[in-house]
Every structure is written in C-alpha cells, then in structure tokens.
Scaffold this motif. Structure first.
Motif, PDB file in Angstrom:
ATOM      1  N   GLU A 423       1.473  12.037   7.792  1.00 21.70           N
ATOM      2  CA  GLU A 423       1.678  12.486   9.438  1.00 21.70           C
ATOM      3  C   GLU A 423       1.352  11.130   9.895  1.00 21.70           C
ATOM      4  OE1 GLU A 423       3.303  15.574  10.086  1.00 21.70           O
ATOM      5  OE2 GLU A 423       3.883  14.346  11.530  1.00 21.70           O
ATOM      6  N   ALA A 424       0.134  10.594   9.336  1.00 24.21           N
ATOM      7  CA  ALA A 424      -0.604  10.060  10.153  1.00 24.21           C
ATOM      8  C   ALA A 424      -0.234   9.231  10.264  1.00 24.21           C
ATOM      9  CB  ALA A 424      -2.010   9.937   9.744  1.00 24.21           C
ATOM     10  N   LEU A 425       0.387   7.951   9.458  1.00 20.40           N
ATOM     11  CA  LEU A 425       1.371   7.457   9.283  1.00 20.40           C
ATOM     12  C   LEU A 425       2.739   7.171  10.203  1.00 20.40           C
ATOM     13  CD1 LEU A 425       2.510   6.044   5.328  1.00 20.40           C
ATOM     14  CD2 LEU A 425       4.447   6.214   7.391  1.00 20.40           C
ATOM     15  N   GLU A 426       2.998   8.997  10.556  1.00 21.93           N
ATOM     16  CA  GLU A 426       4.153   8.109  10.784  1.00 21.93           C
ATOM     17  C   GLU A 426       3.899   8.428  12.585  1.00 21.93           C
ATOM     18  OE1 GLU A 426       7.412  11.845  10.482  1.00 21.93           O
ATOM     19  OE2 GLU A 426       8.351  11.599  11.833  1.00 21.93           O
ATOM     20  N   VAL A 427       2.852   8.201  12.687  1.00 18.30           N
ATOM     21  CA  VAL A 427       2.334   8.709  14.398  1.00 18.30           C
ATOM     22  C   VAL A 427       2.163   6.626  14.884  1.00 18.30           C
ATOM     23  CG1 VAL A 427      -0.093   8.761  16.208  1.00 18.30           C
ATOM     24  CG2 VAL A 427       0.507   9.999  14.534  1.00 18.30           C
ATOM     25  N   LEU A 428       2.189   5.790  13.889  1.00 20.04           N
ATOM     26  CA  LEU A 428       2.276   4.633  14.147  1.00 20.04           C
ATOM     27  C   LEU A 428       3.657   4.281  14.240  1.00 20.04           C
ATOM     28  CD1 LEU A 428      -0.600   5.193  13.402  1.00 20.04           C
ATOM     29  CD2 LEU A 428      -0.224   2.543  12.387  1.00 20.04           C
ATOM     30  N   GLY A 429       4.729   5.256  13.993  1.00 21.11           N
ATOM     31  CA  GLY A 429       6.297   4.937  14.609  1.00 21.11           C
ATOM     32  C   GLY A 429       6.159   3.706  12.778  1.00 21.11           C
ATOM     33  N   GLY A 430       7.428   2.797  13.190  1.00 22.38           N
ATOM     34  CA  GLY A 430       7.473   1.436  11.683  1.00 22.38           C
ATOM     35  C   GLY A 430       6.383   1.010  11.763  1.00 22.38           C
ATOM     36  N   ASN A 431       5.495   0.528  12.287  1.00 19.81           N
ATOM     37  CA  ASN A 431       4.818   0.069  12.118  1.00 19.81           C
ATOM     38  C   ASN A 431       3.678   0.738  11.151  1.00 19.81           C
ATOM     39  OD1 ASN A 431       5.105  -1.802  13.884  1.00 19.81           O
ATOM     40  ND2 ASN A 431       3.162  -1.114  15.608  1.00 19.81           N
ATOM     41  N   GLY A 432       3.551   1.634  11.200  1.00 17.55           N
ATOM     42  CA  GLY A 432       3.243   3.100  10.341  1.00 17.55           C
ATOM     43  C   GLY A 432       3.588   2.561   8.747  1.00 17.55           C
ATOM     44  N   TYR A 433       4.717   2.424   8.204  1.00 17.60           N
ATOM     45  CA  TYR A 433       4.978   2.129   7.181  1.00 17.60           C
ATOM     46  C   TYR A 433       5.722   0.479   6.371  1.00 17.60           C
ATOM     47  CZ  TYR A 433       9.472   3.375   3.786  1.00 17.60           C
ATOM     48  OH  TYR A 433       9.417   3.957   2.813  1.00 17.60           O
ATOM     49  N   VAL A 434       4.522  -0.222   7.370  1.00 20.64           N
ATOM     50  CA  VAL A 434       4.123  -1.653   7.566  1.00 20.64           C
ATOM     51  C   VAL A 434       2.876  -1.722   6.465  1.00 20.64           C
ATOM     52  CG1 VAL A 434       4.175  -4.147   8.376  1.00 20.64           C
ATOM     53  CG2 VAL A 434       6.337  -2.214   8.707  1.00 20.64           C
ATOM     54  N   GLU A 435       3.128  -3.122   5.580  1.00 13.36           N
ATOM     55  CA  GLU A 435       1.770  -3.050   4.966  1.00 13.36           C
ATOM     56  C   GLU A 435      -0.027  -2.736   5.241  1.00 13.36           C
ATOM     57  OE1 GLU A 435       0.916  -2.399   1.503  1.00 13.36           O
ATOM     58  OE2 GLU A 435       3.080  -1.471   1.039  1.00 13.36           O
ATOM     59  N   GLU A 436       1.027  -3.845   6.477  1.00 16.04           N
ATOM     60  CA  GLU A 436       0.105  -4.904   7.556  1.00 16.04           C
ATOM     61  C   GLU A 436      -0.850  -4.126   8.124  1.00 16.04           C
ATOM     62  OE1 GLU A 436       2.631  -7.126   9.169  1.00 16.04           O
ATOM     63  OE2 GLU A 436       1.063  -8.770   8.528  1.00 16.04           O
ATOM     64  N   SER A 437      -0.285  -2.512   8.160  1.00 16.23           N
ATOM     65  CA  SER A 437      -1.129  -0.938   8.763  1.00 16.23           C
ATOM     66  C   SER A 437      -2.076  -1.005   8.762  1.00 16.23           C
ATOM     67  CB  SER A 437       0.237  -0.253  10.232  1.00 16.23           C
ATOM     68  OG  SER A 437       0.316   0.221   8.512  1.00 16.23           O
ATOM     69  N   VAL A 438      -2.517  -0.712   6.809  1.00 21.10           N
ATOM     70  CA  VAL A 438      -3.413  -0.220   6.174  1.00 21.10           C
ATOM     71  C   VAL A 438      -2.077   1.378   5.874  1.00 21.10           C
ATOM     72  CG1 VAL A 438      -4.994   1.252   7.469  1.00 21.10           C
ATOM     73  CG2 VAL A 438      -5.565   0.255   5.363  1.00 21.10           C
ATOM     74  N   MET A 439      -1.736   1.904   6.968  1.00 16.17           N
ATOM     75  CA  MET A 439      -1.084   3.199   6.664  1.00 16.17           C
ATOM     76  C   MET A 439      -0.621   3.348   4.788  1.00 16.17           C
ATOM     77  SD  MET A 439      -2.994   4.796   8.977  1.00 16.17           S
ATOM     78  CE  MET A 439      -2.624   6.148   9.611  1.00 16.17           C
ATOM     79  N   PRO A 440      -0.255   2.144   5.301  1.00 16.81           N
ATOM     80  CA  PRO A 440       0.917   2.479   2.991  1.00 16.81           C
ATOM     81  C   PRO A 440       0.133   2.795   2.207  1.00 16.81           C
ATOM     82  CG  PRO A 440       2.359   0.837   4.458  1.00 16.81           C
ATOM     83  CD  PRO A 440       0.653   0.854   5.073  1.00 16.81           C
ATOM     84  N   ARG A 441      -1.447   1.495   2.596  1.00 19.39           N
ATOM     85  CA  ARG A 441      -2.564   1.665   1.252  1.00 19.39           C
ATOM     86  C   ARG A 441      -3.259   3.248   1.287  1.00 19.39           C
ATOM     87  NH1 ARG A 441      -7.771  -1.101   1.618  1.00 19.39           N
ATOM     88  NH2 ARG A 441      -6.936  -2.969   2.630  1.00 19.39           N
ATOM     89  N   ILE A 442      -2.919   3.825   2.432  1.00 21.87           N
ATOM     90  CA  ILE A 442      -3.347   4.685   2.337  1.00 21.87           C
ATOM     91  C   ILE A 442      -2.723   6.175   1.656  1.00 21.87           C
ATOM     92  CG2 ILE A 442      -4.515   6.710   4.382  1.00 21.87           C
ATOM     93  CD1 ILE A 442      -6.438   4.514   5.639  1.00 21.87           C
ATOM     94  N   PHE A 443      -1.936   6.286   2.197  1.00 18.70           N
ATOM     95  CA  PHE A 443      -0.459   6.938   1.840  1.00 18.70           C
ATOM     96  C   PHE A 443      -0.480   6.554   0.208  1.00 18.70           C
ATOM     97  CE2 PHE A 443       4.055   7.525   1.428  1.00 18.70           C
ATOM     98  CZ  PHE A 443       4.167   9.211   1.323  1.00 18.70           C
TER      99      PHE A 443
END
Ligand SMILES: Cc1cc2nc3c(=O)[nH]c(=O)nc-3n(C[C@H](O)[C@H](O)[C@H](O)COP(=O)(O)OP(=O)(O)OC[C@H]3O[C@@H](n4cnc5c(N)ncnc54)[C@H](O)[C@@H]3O)c2cc1C
Length: 576
Positions: A423-443
C-alpha cells in the motif's frame, strides 16, 4: 573497426538531433522538459532523531543511555552515501566461487564492497552482540532500536547480524567453545577476510537447520554426526549430510543440527578446521531469491566436516531454538523497521506531490490511507520495542512475554508488513514501482521475515503451545489488558473474545490458531497505544482494528479521526 564505425555513426546522429532540437528552439535533448512536481529525496536525515515514535521508545524501554551512540548510527545510516550502499549491495549480487582457477575447491562467496561497508557499520555499532558483550539495563532494547534503523536502509546484512546475536546464548551451553569464540564475536570490528577465525579480529555466526525434506519439522533432519573424540572437555564430531538453506555462508562458523548416536544435537561447524584447513562445507549453489538479494543463501553439503557438540547430545532442538527466539524477535524488529521506512517514504512523497491542484497529503482520501499506514507502523514499533525490553528483564512477566509474545508478534507484524509495503508503494504512484524509489526492495523483503525462523502457521501453533505450557500466562495477559480495556469498550469486547479463545477447550483447536494470535496481538497493541501514544493514535487504532467493520485494505478509517495529527507524528523530520 566495426565498433568504431558504429560509434561514429551514433555520434553523427546525436549531433544532427541536437541541431534539429536547436532549430526547433527546444535546446539540446537533455533539456527537453523541465522536471517539476517531483519530491526531493528523503536524505540525508537522522533515523533516530527524525523519528518521534522511536525516540519515545528509546526512553520508555530504558535505553536512553544509548542515545548518543544510536544518534551517531542514525546519522550514518541516513547519509546519502550509506543509502546508496544499500542500492549497490542489491544491484551487485553475491557470487559463488566453488573452485579456484586450478580446480581446487574453495567454496567462497564474493560480495560487493557495499555489502562489506554496510556490515562494517552494523558491527561497529555492536548490533551483532552488544547486549551480551556489555550487558546492562535496556541493552537489548537499545540494540533493537539500532537494528530497526539498519533494516530501513538495508535488510540483507541484518541476517548475519541477527544470527550472530542469537548464537551467543546457544554457544554458552558449551563453556570451552564459548570461551574461545565469544571474544571474537564481541569485537566491534568486522573482518571480511576468509581466514581461520583464530587469525581474525572479529567473527560472525550463521545457522543451518533446514533440510530439503523439512524445515518446520526439524525432527526429519538426516545430517549425520559421527563422534571422533573428547578433547579437553570438547566433544568433536564429523558431520555428513546436506542443508537446504544456509544463509550468509561466509560467516566464520555455523550452528548446525545433526543426528548423533544420542539423537538430534547442536554443533558448531567452523569454516576452517582446527589445523587451519578449509572445513569440508561444500556450497552447492546460491538461491535465486525474491528479495533479500544482497545476502547469499546457500545449499550446502557437509562432507565429514569437523564440528563440536554444543550442549547435551540429543537436546539439539532446545539448544538451537534458544537462538531462534532471538532471531524471531529480530524478524519482528526488521519488519517493523521496513514498515517505518515505507511509511516515511509515503508521507514524504505525499507531502510534496501535487495532483488536482492540491498536495496529495491534503487530499482527504489520501490522508486516510497515510494515517492508517502510520497507525500500523506505530503499533508495530511500540510492540516490538516492548518485546525487546522483555529480553532485558528476568521476572515472571518478562519470561511470559518472551515465550508467548515472541512468536505471536513475529507472526502478526511480519504479515502486516507485507500488506503495508504494497500500500505504501502505491502512494508513490508509478515511482513506487521503480527500483530507484527503494519501495520495490522493501516490498520484496517483507515476506522473508514471515517465512524464516518459523513460518506463520508454525508461529501460531507455538503460541498455543506456549500459552498451554506456561503457567500464569493467561492470568498475566488478562491483567496487562484489563486496565486499558476498562477505559475502552472496543478493547473490552476483543479481550472477552480472546479470553474465550484462550480457554483450554478452544486452545486445542489448531484451526483457530491465527485468529487467537491476531486477537492477542491487536489487544496488546491497543493496550500499549492507550498507555504510551497520543489519544488520537490509540483511539483510531481501536476504531479501525477492533471494531466490527470489515478490513481488507488500508485507508478505511472511519470519519471523525484526526488523520492529520497521526500523519504529522509519523512524518520524518529532517534532522541531521
Ligand atoms: C531466504 C531464506 C533464507 C533462509 N536461511 C536459512 C538459514 O540460514 N538457516 C536455516 O536453517 N534455514 C533457513 N531458511 C529456511 C527457513 O527457515 C524455512 O524455509 C522455514 O522454516 C520453513 O521450512 P520449509 O521451507 O521446509 O517449509 P515447510 O516446513 O515444508 O512448511 C511449508 C508451509 O507449511 C506450513 N506448516 C508446516 N507445518 C504445519 C502444521 N503442522 N500445520 C499448519 N501448517 C504447517 C508452514 O507454516 C509453511 O507455511 C531460509 C529460508 C529463506 C526463504
């Protein structure tokens, strides 16, 4: 020649393109558009001093004396260069080298320098052993705050840190071994060299229990331990067999379960033998994992590997399970840290990004989502830090907390982290799905804490067993919940339901194990929030987690909740 020609053709095409852009008054291609409405990176910042909830926990759980050292660690971890190390360690994966160029077996795993740099930060901070090396009130809680911050920046290195921490009480079952190994384990110097431990300035310990045919059911272990000799109060064996998972294989030694004549027993298997040769631990291959990618997890074969007995022969599971209790605590701390980082990134992004003429954080449905995420994160943090304190105390209440709440907290928090990360990843929209955002690694990281050291069901069954086998557990838990329940009707209802589930007849119904543990953890979290957090937080938690409305997603907080106050409290403040 062909390469040169290609290069020259590309260069010409690029020049023509730039001339065309200039003619069209667009400027060179790199300045075709201005970047707007993107948030600045959340860095540098101090992971302790920027985090209100964590600082409160530090004082509450008697770790205030460690503030200076943890502030230094929080600053180091939040520096741009350290954050970058986390990315590099996950981009440049460990590499197995079975043989040298002449064909000799070497069984070494090469890690990127970023991995070593991160591990060095963690060891220097004493996260692998400080509560044992320098015991004092609040030592486990202080370490928990350190590892909570580490997990936010890079979780792969957390694995050998957690295993080394957990290995100490198990090693103490073999006094001669402990006398030899503990000084190395207590050293705050990471020594990455692959050398016999006697030549090194520091040592890390791994663990190998899981075999191909069974990980939860360790009684199926087949690795064989053949007795060699007793040598000055040390019992030496040779181990033969396989392990299906052995993480961080470059650790200096491993606690390993194997079957000797006396039954399943626990052994220390060093990477080098006592006479300075490579021990016969053949690393067969490295796992290609979903997450936790900076860390190597291997399959190994022991070929008459030199080893020493730890504890009593035939008592291997209780000996090694002591290590697991600490490792389970670390799974909960790690997942709480991952949640914290995901929420911090989400709030940061929403504070800067504008959509439909308003910042995301000012959109009422978005702040509902953010507040809900923040509640989950705060409840996880408050609970794991309280649990860590139980490892600092030795009274009856602490023992019950450790025995009953450790598997319960591991189950629930690791599960919640998986949903929260998505859910937190989605707050960043498309950026959250991209590795540079760190969110995919956390996910990708979150599910592993739920699997290793005992998967979800195993944790719930363990909670049922612990409640049944620990006298006074039900009474103590009821007392802990009673005060808060008195003041909150919703908590009273859940506590009553929990009491029903904890009745001996219900306890025997394994199919309800998850429901029991959920109720237990939610009730304890609600009680802790009532006691320690602002009323807005405790009230929103009870309204959204203890009520009768179905859940299923974040962002379902009922109206009337002060979402702004909850989110403001969870926002990381830029403090160096
Ligand atoms: C990345 C990674 C690294 C690891 N590193 C290590 C390591 O360093 N050392 C090590 O020893 N192990 C390690 N493991 C192994 C891990 O601890 C095991 O995978 C885990 O304990 C589960 O064992 P299993 O894979 O054999 O699954 P199983 O035991 O086959 O379980 C499969 C599923 O069945 C469920 N289950 C089992 N029994 C019951 C029951 N009675 N009732 C209901 N449900 C049940 C489990 O909860 C699980 O969901 C690692 C695993 C991973 C993913």
């Amino acid at each position: 020649m062909i390469g040169e020609r290609c290069h020259s053709a590309l260069h010409t095409a690029y020049n023509i393109y730039n001339i065309m852009c200039r003619n069209a008054e667009l400027g060179p291609c790199s300045a075709m558009y201005e970047v707007t409405n993107q948030p600045p990176p959340l860095e540098p910042y101090n992971l302790l001093q920027s985090d209100r909830v964590l600082r409160e926990a530090l004082l509450r759980e008697h770790a205030g004396w460690a503030e200076d050292e943890l502030t230094t660690l929080g600053k180091t971890l939040g520096e741009t260069e350290t954050i970058q190390l986390g990315f590099e360690a996950n981009r440049n994966l460990p590499l197995l080298r079975n043989f040298d160029r002449y064909g000799h077996r070497i069984d070494e795993v090469e890690f990127h320098p970023a991995w070593h740099a991160l591990l060095s930060i963690a060891v220097k901070a004493g996260l692998h052993s400080s509560p044992w090396a320098e015991p004092r009130q609040g030592a486990h809680a202080a370490r928990a705050i350190g590892t909570y911050m580490l997990a936010q920046i890079e979780s792969g290195v957390y694995c050998p840190i957690a295993m080394t921490y957990g290995a100490v009480p198990a090693l103490r079952h073999a006094p001669a071994l402990a006398a030899e190994w503990l000084p190395r384990i207590f050293a705050r110097q990471y020594d990455p060299r692959f050398r016999p431990a006697t030549e090194k300035t520091g040592a890390l310990i791994g663990m190998a229990m899981t075999e191909n045919q069974g990980g939860s059911d360790l009684r199926t272990n087949t690795t064989r331990a053949d007795f060699i000799e007793d040598n000055a109060s040390r019992r030496l064996f040779r181990l033969s067999g396989h392990k299906w998972f052995m993480s961080a294989p470059m650790c200096d030694a491993f606690l390993v379960l194997a079957r000797s004549q006396g039954g399943l027993s626990c052994f220390l298997v060093p990477r080098w033998t006592r006479d300075g040769k490579r021990n016969t631990i053949h690393i067969e291959r490295l796992k290609d994992k979903l997450g936790n990618r900076s860390n190597a997890s291997s399959e190994v074969e022991f070929v008459e590997a030199e080893s020493e007995l730890i504890g009593e022969e035939g008592r291997g599971i209780p000996t090694i399970i002591e290590m697991s209790a600490y490792a389970r605590l670390d799974c909960a701390i790690g997942s709480s840290g991952l949640m914290r980082q995901a929420v911090a990134q989400a709030i940061h992004h929403a504070s800067h990004r504008i959509a439909f003429q308003k910042r995301l954080i000012d959109q009422s449905l978005m702040i509902n989502v953010l507040a809900d995420l923040a509640l989950e994160s705060e409840a996880a943090t408050v609970l794991t830090m309280r649990l860590a304190r139980a490892y600092d105390e030795n009274d009856e209440a602490a023992l019950i907390w450790r025995r009953v709440l450790t598997p319960a907290v591991k189950f629930w928090i690791c599960k919640r982290a998986i949903a929260l990360a998505a859910e937190a990843l989605e707050v960043l929209g498309g950026n959250g799905y991209v590795e540079e955002s760190v969110m995919p690694r956390i996910f990708r990281e979150t599910p592993v804490n739920s699997i290793w050291e005992g998967s979800g069901n195993i944790m719930c069954l363990d909670v049922l067993r612990a409640i049944e086998g620990t006298s006074g557990a039900v009474d103590l838990l009821s007392r802990e919940l009673a005060e808060a329940a008195h003041a909150d009707k919703r908590l009273r209802i859940v506590t009553a339901r929990l009491n029903g589930r904890l009745a001996p007849v219900e306890q025997n119904d394994e199919s309800q194990g998850r429901a029991t543990v959920r109720d237990l953890v939610l009730a304890v979290q609600a009680a802790l929030l009532h006691r320690h957090s602002p009323a807005a937080v405790a009230d929103a938690f009870c309204a959204s987690r203890l009520g009768s409305e179905p859940g299923g997603a974040f962002g379902l907080l009922p109206s009337g909740i002060n979402c702004r106050a909850i989110v403001d409290r969870a926002a990381m403040r830029h403090v160096d």
